[in-house]
Every structure is written in C-alpha cells, then in structure tokens.
Enzyme design. Sequence first.
Site, short mmCIF file in Angstrom:
data_model
loop_
_atom_site.label_atom_id
_atom_site.label_comp_id
_atom_site.label_asym_id
_atom_site.label_seq_id
_atom_site.Cartn_x
_atom_site.Cartn_y
_atom_site.Cartn_z
N GLU A 61 0.81 -1.22 0.00
CA GLU A 61 0.00 0.00 0.00
C GLU A 61 0.85 1.27 0.00
OE1 GLU A 61 -0.74 -2.70 1.71
OE2 GLU A 61 -2.73 -3.22 1.04
N HIS A 130 -10.12 -5.56 10.62
CA HIS A 130 -10.71 -5.20 9.33
C HIS A 130 -11.98 -4.38 9.50
CE1 HIS A 130 -8.54 -8.42 6.71
NE2 HIS A 130 -7.72 -7.58 7.32
#
Lengths: 330, 454
Positions: A61, A130
């Site tokens: 990322e 998450h």
Amino acid sequence: MAETKTYREALRDAMVHELDRDESVVLMGEDIGVYGGTHLITDGLYDEYGPKRIMDTPISEGGFTGAAIGMAMLGMRPIVEMMTWNFSFLASDQIIQNAAKVRYFSGGQVEVPLVIRGPNGGGVQLSAQHTHSLENLYGHFPGLKVVSPVTPNDAKGMMLTAVRDPNPVIFLEAGALYGTKGEVGEGDNAVPFGKARIAREGTDVTLIAYGRQVSLCMRAADALEEEDGVSAEVIDLRSIRPFDEDTLVKSVEKTHRAVAVQEQWKWFGVASEVAAIIQEQAFDYLDAPVQRVSGAEVPAPYARNLELAAFPSEKMVANAARRTLYIEEK
Amino acid sequence: MPEVIMPKMGDAMEEGTLLKWLMSEGDEVSEGDAIAEIETDKVTMELEAEDSGTLAELIADEGQDVAVGQPIAFIQAEGEEAPSRTEKGGEAEGEEGGGGEGGEAPTATATQTDAPKEEEPEQPSGGEQQANGRSNGQFRASPIVRRLAGENDLDLSKIEGSGPAGRIVERDVRAALEDGSAKRDGGGEEEVDGQNGQAEAQAQPVQASQGSLQAAKLPEPTGWPGTTLVEPTRMMRVIGERMTEAKQNIPHFYATVEVRMDNAMALRKQLNEQLEAEGVKLSVNDFVMKACAVALRNYPNLNALYTSKGVELHGAVNMAMAVALDQGLITPVIRDIGSKGLAAISRESKELARKAREGELKPDEYQGGTITVSNMGMFGIESFTAIVTPPQAAIIAVSSIVKRPSYDENNEVVPASMMKLTLSADHRIANGRDGALYMAEVQKTLENPVLLMV
C-alpha cells in the site's frame, strides 16, 4: 433520467465515465485488473481499458499509493483502490505527509488530483483489524478531502466530483451497502462536495449521520413517527471535509434538537464535531443537549451478536431522540 | 438554626400574608405553639412552631406577603448562636435592598443543619445555598426557552419546568404561550383574557388579580364625601379573579327545575323526631346534596373535572358545599357523599360549616371537590344561578322553599311547598340534554325521597 443500480454499479459507472472523458484517469490497486477487484467494483474494466489504465499492483500500500501521488503530481488522475480502508494505515505516511501537503509545500505550484477509494466501516463480521471507520482520522488533516456517500446516486455523483477535484480525495464507501440499489442519475450527475443532503424532512428533531448510519437514522425516524408521533429530520452529511455547517444549523434552528450518529468510537469522532458546531452556531435554538450515538469502546467483535451490540442500533438512535424530546425511552 | 417558613397550604398557594405575630422576639416557644396568624386566599390560620427554642428573629412584618417556602422567623435552640441579621424574607412586594438577594438562606449552616422544608434536595454545591432554587431569578431553562421568553415577554418564574431537575423546556413554554399564563406583569390588556379556565393550576393568583385590576383601566375613586374606600381582602381578590376566569372561559348553560318538597319535608320531620335523641337534625340542604349525588349515578359527565389532558370523570362524588363567610366564601368538601347516609352527611356538613366560619378548615377539607352545591334558601331567594367552579363541570343553586297554590290530581287547589334548583354546567363537558335529564332525576328523587335510601 434515472436508472436503478447498485452502489457497486454506480461506482463503476462513475469511473467508466471519467476513464472515457479523460485519458489521464487511471485505476490502480490490488487485484483490480485481471481479477476484477475483491469487491468486483472494477469488474470488466481490465478487458475494456487494458493494463496501462487498469493497473494491478503488488501488495504494497505504501508503495503504490506513493507511486500514485507521484503520478498525480505529474498530471495523471489516478484512482487508487484500498482493498479496505483498514490497509491504508500502511499508506498513511504517504497520504498524510505527501498527498495532503505537496500543494502547500509547493506554494500551489503542484497539485495532487488523486482519489483513494475503498470500503470503510464494519457490519459484515470482518473482526477488529478489518473494521474501522477512518473518516475522523483523515478528516483531521487539512489538505485532504473526505467524503462518505450512502446512496448509489451519490456514490456515482461524488466519484465524478472526486476525480475532477485537483486535491487528494479520501473516498469512503459504505462497504456493507455495495449490493444496495437506488435511483442513479444518468450521464454527468456530479454531486458537489460540502453540501449535505436532507434525506427526510421533519420538524421535531434532527438526526445527523453519514455513510451507512444514514439508513439507520431513516429507520429510527420511521419508528419515532409510528410510535411517538415525532417528526424527525434526517441529514446525510455526505462529506466530512468540506463540511456543510449551514444545512445542519438551519435544521436545528427549525427542530431545536439534534442527535449525531456515527459507527466509529465516540471519542474524538465526527459526532463530537457535529455537536460542537451546533452548540456554537445554534445554541439559542436548542431545547436539549445534543446527543451522540456511537460505537462501543471496544475493538470490533467478530461474533454477530457482539458486533450488533457494538454498533449503533435503530433503537439507540430513537431513544437518543426521545431523550432530546424529554419523552420516555422505549 | 431552624427556620419557620411560610407553609404551602394548598396546591395553588404561592404566597401568604403574615397577618399578626402572636409571639414576640425572644419568647420561648415549644413545638406546637401558635406563633403567628397566616392568611391565605382560602383561610386564615394559626401557624404552629415545629421546633422548640427561643423565637430568635421575626423576619416578616405584619401585613407582609411572603412567598411559600420563604423564612418568616428563626427559632434558636439552646446553645445556638443567633444568625446574622439578614434581609426580609418576602419579595412579593418588590422590596429593594436589604443586604442580599431575596430568598437567599441566611447562612449556609442554617439550612444545612436543620432546614425543615427544603423543597429541592439537590442544590448546587458551593456558594450560598438557595432556600428555594427558583427564588433569585435563576431558572433551569433550555436555550430555546430563554429565547422564546425574551421574544414573547414571558416571566419564567411563572412556568413550571417538566424537564430533568425542573428544567423548563420548549413544550412548557409553548403551553404557557397557548394559555397566556406566563405573561410578564404589567404587560398589557390581554392579561385577563389569556387566563386559562383552570384556576387551580395557575401560578401567582394574587399578582394576576392585581394585574387584572390594572389591566381593566378602572376609574380613579371619586373621593366624594360619604364614600369609603375599601381594599379587597386577599380572599376577595382571589374569588374575583377565579370567578372572572370561570365566567369568561367556561361556556355556561343553565337548567332549572321546580321541585315539590312536601314529601321530603314530611320525611325530614319524621326522621328528625326519631333522631332527636341522638342529637341529629337533618337540614333541607342535606336532602338536596344527597339527592344531587344519588342522581349523578347516571350522569358521570356532570361529576367531572376539565383537565389539561381531557375530561376526568369521577366515580365518587366529592360534594363541595358553599359556605358564606363575612369576607367571602369557601367550599368545604364532603367526600364520597353518595356512600354516606343522611345522618352522617348532616353531621359532617355542620362540622365543616362551623370550621369554615371559624377559619379552621385544612386544605384537604376544601380541596378536591367534583361538583358544588350552593344553597341560598335561608335568604328567601326565589331562584338564582351560580358560576361553575373550575375545573368542576357543574354547580347547583338551591333556592328557598315557597308555599304556593297548586293543583292536585282532582284539579283541586292545594298548598304545595316548592323549591327551585338551577344547574349551571360547563358546555365543554356536558350538553343541555344531560343537564335537563339530570335535573329531572334530582327532582324525581327529592319528590320521592324514599329513593334516597337506595
């Protein structure tokens, strides 16, 4: 003209619209190309636009976000997919230190027309690592724009605006609602940032939310109407930064009561900002303290029953409204 | 040091007048001693000490109006020091000065050690405690309430807060705006018109009555020779105010019946002879009250109260009976009169009338009536109409029994004892048909007094 589409299709429509309109628009992200995207947002685009415009990236990322920032600085308009916003922590140094500040550092000579998009928030049993709602984190930094559409129409319209914006936009999608349907304006239905939507008109109390919690507020408003004869107004903030203070204040001047709802934790959240703005600008109109409804102060649980208990419910919202009306909670 | 405060002797009581001190500063008092005479809008009564000690300080002056809950004196127990001299307790007369805010407790210790009637247990900590949380211009009120009060010239002290800790919230102000009850005094000519029919619920009856006197733009006294200017007593002012409200707000209708009383009179004579040994002497009014109560069984909407949430129908009849006093009138209540026999009614009505005349009625003896009977038969009145007492639905005016020529079943002229009864009723609660049928039922019951037994 409007057509019924899912939130997912509306997002894809917007990106297709901009891919066609502007050659500098490119998509980047993990598995968005050949695989079609983990959430199938970009399904089919690779075949149509090819690997130069629909770019699969490594699982890195920080790397691909940094690359996208560099591309944007040189005139491209990348749309970066975070598979979920939870992974943006790895890219947050690039986002906060570079994307948000390059224009400032360069005295306005270098713009960063970048969109980073992906699902935000919880509600689908993805457990603690998450499940984050990051609007307050990114909303904190000047230089970033942060939006959180809830309707398919806004998903498309705000994506159009995001791509065309010369600044980095944090595009927070209601991940749990990708499959929900709604009327979507055809063609160029760009929705401006910084303009809240009155999702339901009412006179007695204002329920303020954004993203998935707007749906919750709509259900709570129905319950209040049926069970208490209370007319609740629901405001969908749409964008966190810029923030539409006027719509909020005008509504509270009318209803005299407000409930701010957010999925994220209570402390230092958007609801706190909403409450502060109301007391600063509509103090003389208030009949009760502004109520906040937020997630429980725990990492998001996995078990369905615990997850439900950890997030705001329709009942919590309705009862908060009842407290502002000095009527009995149910 | 224990305070002696102005007691609350009725729901609507906001202040009382200290008529007369019966003891002086420095006198030793024992619990239960009468120390002062207090006049309320209903009664004059003696105020008894709740503590023993030395009457250390008389705060209120004779003739002064004092708000409920305000101290009027201090009783110093043995070994206690006298409090520092403080301001006069009452603020009803708008007194200025005196070394502090009106209503402030004299010292923190005085209220903390033995404040006898603290109404709000939760006082803000620190600083001087307030003897009454609403007495110094401080109110809990939401911001919109303050805004609305400013825009509409409302006096927040007249509004009862329904929110947490007595916070005045928007709905309270909306209600006050609707019934006009919280207008600031001296605000204009609408004061009387705005009054709501429920006199009992209205705050500040005395101020309101003064306001109405001003509002009506009354003429100056002529001052001509042979005239005397009399100031209305508190009771007269309140009666005037309540009756004005009732007459203006209640849509009255009237129904009169003429009742042949010969049978009732004969029964009364017979019963009184039987009961003489027991010292019972039934009055005509006892029969009338009982008949009115018995007849109500089928007309519940005449035994009703007009409340904020609707018409409250009452099963039991709490019969208020008007008793004339030198300076006004009062209506003591015979509770559940329908379940009582004539002898019991007679004893109770006599006792209540005696207490009324001697000013001994307690609040629970003159509150809670559901219908009223007013009898002027003893004055030779042929007929009269009465004003409905809010929030009750009806009042029955009882006139004199008059002997008249009448026809019997053979068309022969015979003497008959006739009495007129006039119902006044609230048309918001009952219709003419109800009133007419009810009065016919009362008539039938009195003409066949054996029905009083069932």
